[in-house]
Design a protein around this motif. Structure first.
Motif, PDB file in Angstrom:
ATOM      1  N   MET A   1       0.815  -1.181   0.000  1.00 32.84           N
ATOM      2  CA  MET A   1       0.000   0.000   0.000  1.00 32.84           C
ATOM      3  C   MET A   1       0.868   1.257   0.000  1.00 32.84           C
ATOM      4  O   MET A   1       0.534   2.239  -0.623  1.00 32.84           O
ATOM      5  CB  MET A   1      -0.926  -0.014   1.210  1.00 32.84           C
ATOM      6  N   GLN A   2       1.982   1.191   0.698  1.00 34.75           N
ATOM      7  CA  GLN A   2       2.859   2.355   0.751  1.00 34.75           C
ATOM      8  C   GLN A   2       3.432   2.658  -0.628  1.00 34.75           C
ATOM      9  O   GLN A   2       3.562   3.819  -1.012  1.00 34.75           O
ATOM     10  CB  GLN A   2       3.975   2.117   1.752  1.00 34.75           C
ATOM     11  N   THR A   3       3.766   1.621  -1.375  1.00 36.90           N
ATOM     12  CA  THR A   3       4.284   1.830  -2.725  1.00 36.90           C
ATOM     13  C   THR A   3       3.223   2.465  -3.604  1.00 36.90           C
ATOM     14  O   THR A   3       3.505   3.388  -4.373  1.00 36.90           O
ATOM     15  CB  THR A   3       4.741   0.493  -3.329  1.00 36.90           C
ATOM     16  N   ALA A   4       2.000   1.990  -3.492  1.00 36.03           N
ATOM     17  CA  ALA A   4       0.912   2.553  -4.288  1.00 36.03           C
ATOM     18  C   ALA A   4       0.678   4.012  -3.932  1.00 36.03           C
ATOM     19  O   ALA A   4       0.434   4.843  -4.816  1.00 36.03           O
ATOM     20  CB  ALA A   4      -0.362   1.743  -4.079  1.00 36.03           C
ATOM     21  N   ALA A   5       0.771   4.330  -2.653  1.00 44.78           N
ATOM     22  CA  ALA A   5       0.574   5.724  -2.232  1.00 44.78           C
ATOM     23  C   ALA A   5       1.659   6.625  -2.791  1.00 44.78           C
ATOM     24  O   ALA A   5       1.369   7.732  -3.267  1.00 44.78           O
ATOM     25  CB  ALA A   5       0.536   5.805  -0.711  1.00 44.78           C
ATOM     26  N   SER A   6       2.919   6.174  -2.752  1.00 43.40           N
ATOM     27  CA  SER A   6       3.985   7.028  -3.277  1.00 43.40           C
ATOM     28  C   SER A   6       3.855   7.201  -4.787  1.00 43.40           C
ATOM     29  O   SER A   6       4.134   8.269  -5.324  1.00 43.40           O
ATOM     30  CB  SER A   6       5.362   6.486  -2.902  1.00 43.40           C
ATOM     31  N   PHE A  47       6.790   0.666  10.717  1.00 44.47           N
ATOM     32  CA  PHE A  47       6.363  -0.401  11.615  1.00 44.47           C
ATOM     33  C   PHE A  47       5.237   0.060  12.521  1.00 44.47           C
ATOM     34  O   PHE A  47       4.233  -0.629  12.689  1.00 44.47           O
ATOM     35  CB  PHE A  47       7.542  -0.906  12.460  1.00 44.47           C
ATOM     36  N   VAL A  48       5.391   1.240  13.111  1.00 47.07           N
ATOM     37  CA  VAL A  48       4.377   1.768  14.026  1.00 47.07           C
ATOM     38  C   VAL A  48       3.067   2.024  13.285  1.00 47.07           C
ATOM     39  O   VAL A  48       1.985   1.657  13.763  1.00 47.07           O
ATOM     40  CB  VAL A  48       4.882   3.056  14.716  1.00 47.07           C
ATOM     41  N   VAL A  49       3.153   2.624  12.097  1.00 43.12           N
ATOM     42  CA  VAL A  49       1.954   2.914  11.312  1.00 43.12           C
ATOM     43  C   VAL A  49       1.246   1.615  10.929  1.00 43.12           C
ATOM     44  O   VAL A  49       0.023   1.500  11.042  1.00 43.12           O
ATOM     45  CB  VAL A  49       2.311   3.746  10.060  1.00 43.12           C
ATOM     46  N   ASN A  50       2.009   0.613  10.491  1.00 45.72           N
ATOM     47  CA  ASN A  50       1.408  -0.664  10.127  1.00 45.72           C
ATOM     48  C   ASN A  50       0.813  -1.371  11.335  1.00 45.72           C
ATOM     49  O   ASN A  50      -0.253  -1.995  11.232  1.00 45.72           O
ATOM     50  CB  ASN A  50       2.434  -1.565   9.435  1.00 45.72           C
ATOM     51  N   LEU A  51       1.468  -1.300  12.473  1.00 46.46           N
ATOM     52  CA  LEU A  51       0.933  -1.908  13.691  1.00 46.46           C
ATOM     53  C   LEU A  51      -0.394  -1.267  14.089  1.00 46.46           C
ATOM     54  O   LEU A  51      -1.363  -1.965  14.409  1.00 46.46           O
ATOM     55  CB  LEU A  51       1.950  -1.791  14.832  1.00 46.46           C
ATOM     56  N   VAL A  52      -0.445   0.056  14.045  1.00 44.84           N
ATOM     57  CA  VAL A  52      -1.690   0.766  14.368  1.00 44.84           C
ATOM     58  C   VAL A  52      -2.783   0.381  13.368  1.00 44.84           C
ATOM     59  O   VAL A  52      -3.939   0.156  13.756  1.00 44.84           O
ATOM     60  CB  VAL A  52      -1.463   2.291  14.401  1.00 44.84           C
TER      61      VAL A  52
END
Length: 111
Positions: A1-6, A47-52
């Protein structure tokens, strides 16, 4: 998802749809990838963002599947408990399949 967002941010910047698009649409001459969207502060907090996000997803799944007579009615048990029973069965079947094939799927060369 992070790749798609960037990639989405880069495409919108390149098309002039976001503020400071010229600066953010720069491409690295070495790798050919967008420079600024890929080096966002969220990358350091990944890591924190994915954990949340995972904890929020679990909480919302429990919230939506919670058996409530006010929402699902009290005339049939499966209206209230169907989501929980289905989730438990799918999880159990998936766990059993995993346990069965994790032993048989490896060869000594792969270890």
């Amino acid at each position: 998802m992070q790749t798609a967002a960037s990639r989405l941010i880069f495409a919108m910047d390149r098309d002039g749809r976001l503020p400071f698009g010229v600066a953010m649409a720069k491409v690295s001459p070495k790798s050919g990838t967008p420079v600024l969207p890929a080096s966002s502060p969220a990358r350091r907090w990944g890591f924190v963002v994915n954990l949340v996000a995972v904890l929020y997803g679990v909480a919302m799944t429990v919230n939506l599947a919670w058996p409530r007579a006010a929402i699902y009615g009290s005339d049939h048990w499966y209206f209230q408990w169907g989501a929980i029973v289905f989730t438990a069965v799918i999880t159990a079947v998936g766990g059993l399949v995993y346990l069965r094939y994790r032993r048989h799927g490896r060869t000594s060369a792969a270890l």
